[in-house]
Design an enzyme around this catalytic site. Sequence first.
Site: not given
Length: 227
Positions: A99, A102
């Site tokens: 994550e 990202h």
Amino acid sequence: MTPEITYILIIFASVVAVIAQLRVSSSFNKFSKVRTQRGMTGAEVASQILEDAGINDVEIKRTESFLGDHYDPSKKVLCLSPGVHDSESVAAAGIAAHECGHAIQHQHGYAPLKARMAVVPVTMVASKMLPFIVIGGFWFGLFRYGPILNLGIAIYAVLTVFQLITLPVEFDASRRAKLILSQHGIVTREEATGVSSVLNAAAWTYVAAFLSSLFHLLHLLAVRNRN
């Protein structure tokens, strides 16, 4: 390509999706029980990665959704599920780092991520309309009517494009995660194998989603050609 052939492709995509989901569950369950030597929770891993990347405006938030981990670029919020946020496991480190990948993409203006963000609004509309099209088309035979069939094709075309754009975004985030975890010494070489297992399994769910959208689109195109 005939509708009969596309039915087979849809079944194939469904099988791939089931296998992918089973692999994700299996890998996560296995490596969520393996504690990293550093003993950092997923939240701590995310905090260190973001700090080292010079990202100070992203909030790390605990969400109650099981495996609902995601990065929201519009709000700059990195959401981690309890099994990741609070866990010191190999699986948690891998997912948290993914994550963060990202967030780093967002910071660097990664083109595929920007493209995915651009199509999110129309994709949300298409996703909300999809259940009505599926129910109406497959159960009530509304695909016999041209406008409904064309609407179904348009919806699946949008979803297919979105899933296609998603592939490089997710694969790149996993690549970044594996590299960062090893370079920063957050996981050992042995633990990195577990991280790869979890992230590679998750990657197949995105492949399955793309295949499903693509084959449904091909099916509707075949139905229209036959009509």
